[in-house]
Motif scaffolding. Structure first.
Motif, PDB file in Angstrom:
ATOM      1  N   GLU A  10       0.972  -1.068   0.162  1.00 37.35           N
ATOM      2  CA  GLU A  10       0.023  -0.135   0.035  1.00 37.35           C
ATOM      3  C   GLU A  10       0.908   1.342  -0.230  1.00 37.35           C
ATOM      4  OE1 GLU A  10      -3.118   0.163   2.941  1.00 37.35           O
ATOM      5  OE2 GLU A  10      -3.685  -1.874   2.795  1.00 37.35           O
ATOM      6  N   THR A  11       2.156   1.374   0.548  1.00 28.93           N
ATOM      7  CA  THR A  11       2.891   2.493   0.803  1.00 28.93           C
ATOM      8  C   THR A  11       4.363   1.995   0.239  1.00 28.93           C
ATOM      9  OG1 THR A  11       1.717   3.421   2.547  1.00 28.93           O
ATOM     10  CG2 THR A  11       4.015   4.277   2.220  1.00 28.93           C
ATOM     11  N   VAL A  12       4.893   2.589  -0.738  1.00 32.60           N
ATOM     12  CA  VAL A  12       6.272   2.356  -1.164  1.00 32.60           C
ATOM     13  C   VAL A  12       7.200   3.517  -0.698  1.00 32.60           C
ATOM     14  CG1 VAL A  12       7.841   2.509  -3.144  1.00 32.60           C
ATOM     15  CG2 VAL A  12       5.507   1.207  -3.432  1.00 32.60           C
ATOM     16  N   TYR A  13       8.071   3.296   0.150  1.00 28.49           N
ATOM     17  CA  TYR A  13       8.975   4.453   0.709  1.00 28.49           C
ATOM     18  C   TYR A  13      10.088   4.493  -0.070  1.00 28.49           C
ATOM     19  CZ  TYR A  13       6.348   3.364   4.711  1.00 28.49           C
ATOM     20  OH  TYR A  13       5.069   3.257   5.545  1.00 28.49           O
ATOM     21  N   ILE A  14      10.609   5.824  -0.588  1.00 23.81           N
ATOM     22  CA  ILE A  14      11.544   6.175  -1.534  1.00 23.81           C
ATOM     23  C   ILE A  14      12.521   6.992  -0.335  1.00 23.81           C
ATOM     24  CG2 ILE A  14      12.326   7.837  -3.321  1.00 23.81           C
ATOM     25  CD1 ILE A  14      10.618   5.888  -4.434  1.00 23.81           C
ATOM     26  N   SER A  15      13.794   6.377  -0.509  1.00 20.10           N
ATOM     27  CA  SER A  15      15.061   7.107   0.429  1.00 20.10           C
ATOM     28  C   SER A  15      16.111   7.709  -0.356  1.00 20.10           C
ATOM     29  CB  SER A  15      15.452   5.946   1.566  1.00 20.10           C
ATOM     30  OG  SER A  15      16.008   4.783   0.993  1.00 20.10           O
ATOM     31  N   THR A  31       0.368   2.686 -15.408  1.00 15.96           N
ATOM     32  CA  THR A  31      -0.040   3.323 -14.195  1.00 15.96           C
ATOM     33  C   THR A  31       0.140   2.227 -12.972  1.00 15.96           C
ATOM     34  OG1 THR A  31      -2.085   2.121 -14.783  1.00 15.96           O
ATOM     35  CG2 THR A  31      -2.000   4.428 -15.538  1.00 15.96           C
ATOM     36  N   ARG A  32       1.131   1.832 -12.986  1.00 14.84           N
ATOM     37  CA  ARG A  32       1.608   0.428 -11.627  1.00 14.84           C
ATOM     38  C   ARG A  32       1.204   1.122 -10.496  1.00 14.84           C
ATOM     39  NH1 ARG A  32       6.648  -3.298 -11.176  1.00 14.84           N
ATOM     40  NH2 ARG A  32       5.664  -4.384  -9.397  1.00 14.84           N
ATOM     41  N   PHE A  33       1.490   2.538 -10.318  1.00 14.79           N
ATOM     42  CA  PHE A  33       1.504   2.957  -9.013  1.00 14.79           C
ATOM     43  C   PHE A  33       0.204   3.607  -8.648  1.00 14.79           C
ATOM     44  CE2 PHE A  33       5.799   2.297  -9.553  1.00 14.79           C
ATOM     45  CZ  PHE A  33       6.353   2.185  -8.286  1.00 14.79           C
ATOM     46  N   GLN A  34      -0.871   3.330  -9.425  1.00 11.77           N
ATOM     47  CA  GLN A  34      -2.448   3.938  -9.426  1.00 11.77           C
ATOM     48  C   GLN A  34      -2.758   3.569  -7.806  1.00 11.77           C
ATOM     49  OE1 GLN A  34      -4.781   3.829 -12.524  1.00 11.77           O
ATOM     50  NE2 GLN A  34      -6.410   4.621 -11.353  1.00 11.77           N
ATOM     51  N   GLY A  35      -3.336   4.283  -6.933  1.00 14.03           N
ATOM     52  CA  GLY A  35      -3.844   3.851  -5.964  1.00 14.03           C
ATOM     53  C   GLY A  35      -2.853   3.650  -4.766  1.00 14.03           C
ATOM     54  N   ILE A  36      -1.525   3.880  -4.995  1.00 13.72           N
ATOM     55  CA  ILE A  36      -0.476   3.295  -3.878  1.00 13.72           C
ATOM     56  C   ILE A  36       0.030   4.574  -3.387  1.00 13.72           C
ATOM     57  CG2 ILE A  36       1.957   2.685  -3.739  1.00 13.72           C
ATOM     58  CD1 ILE A  36      -0.300   0.463  -4.453  1.00 13.72           C
ATOM     59  N   THR A  37       0.448   4.809  -2.039  1.00  8.26           N
ATOM     60  CA  THR A  37       1.136   5.862  -1.545  1.00  8.26           C
ATOM     61  C   THR A  37       2.551   5.609  -1.607  1.00  8.26           C
ATOM     62  OG1 THR A  37      -0.790   6.109   0.089  1.00  8.26           O
ATOM     63  CG2 THR A  37       1.366   7.048   0.531  1.00  8.26           C
ATOM     64  N   VAL A  38       3.224   6.708  -2.269  1.00  8.95           N
ATOM     65  CA  VAL A  38       4.659   6.706  -2.040  1.00  8.95           C
ATOM     66  C   VAL A  38       5.124   8.038  -1.179  1.00  8.95           C
ATOM     67  CG1 VAL A  38       6.603   7.663  -3.769  1.00  8.95           C
ATOM     68  CG2 VAL A  38       4.744   6.116  -4.578  1.00  8.95           C
ATOM     69  N   SER A  39       5.874   7.595  -0.549  1.00  7.58           N
ATOM     70  CA  SER A  39       6.352   8.371   0.664  1.00  7.58           C
ATOM     71  C   SER A  39       7.963   8.422   0.820  1.00  7.58           C
ATOM     72  CB  SER A  39       6.164   7.614   2.042  1.00  7.58           C
ATOM     73  OG  SER A  39       6.328   8.574   2.967  1.00  7.58           O
ATOM     74  N   LEU A  40       8.389   9.884   0.833  1.00  9.83           N
ATOM     75  CA  LEU A  40       9.787   9.990   0.984  1.00  9.83           C
ATOM     76  C   LEU A  40      10.090   9.906   2.565  1.00  9.83           C
ATOM     77  CD1 LEU A  40      10.359  13.275  -1.141  1.00  9.83           C
ATOM     78  CD2 LEU A  40      10.727  10.978  -1.816  1.00  9.83           C
ATOM     79  N   THR A  41      11.271   9.144   2.722  1.00 11.58           N
ATOM     80  CA  THR A  41      11.592   8.896   3.837  1.00 11.58           C
ATOM     81  C   THR A  41      12.859  10.099   4.459  1.00 11.58           C
ATOM     82  OG1 THR A  41      13.525   7.558   3.440  1.00 11.58           O
ATOM     83  CG2 THR A  41      11.327   6.691   3.825  1.00 11.58           C
TER      84      THR A  41
END
Length: 64
Positions: A10-15, A31-41
């Motif tokens: 559900e959440t992908v973290y980018i560091s 559209t692979r990330f449609q509906g996914i949360t991407v969060s910068l760490t």
């Protein structure tokens, strides 16, 4: 080769910059990330590197 293999959580973290570049490339292709949360760490310094903006993103981007 995709940087994120397998089903997405559900959440992908980018560091780091490499992950951010790959996210941008993946979002240009589908559209692979449609509906996914991407969060910068953390803050990511791209320095003088050219960065193509993420063209299509149907998820939630949490830049913290």
């Amino acid at each position: 080769m995709r940087w994120w293999m397998g089903p997405l959580p559900e959440t992908v973290y980018i560091s780091n910059a490499n992950e951010l570049y790959r996210l941008s490339e993946d979002c240009a292709l589908d559209t692979r990330f449609q509906g996914i949360t991407v969060s910068l760490t953390r803050d990511i310094d791209l320095g003088a590197d050219a960065f193509n903006p993420i063209p299509t993103f149907g998820g939630t981007f949490d830049g913290n």
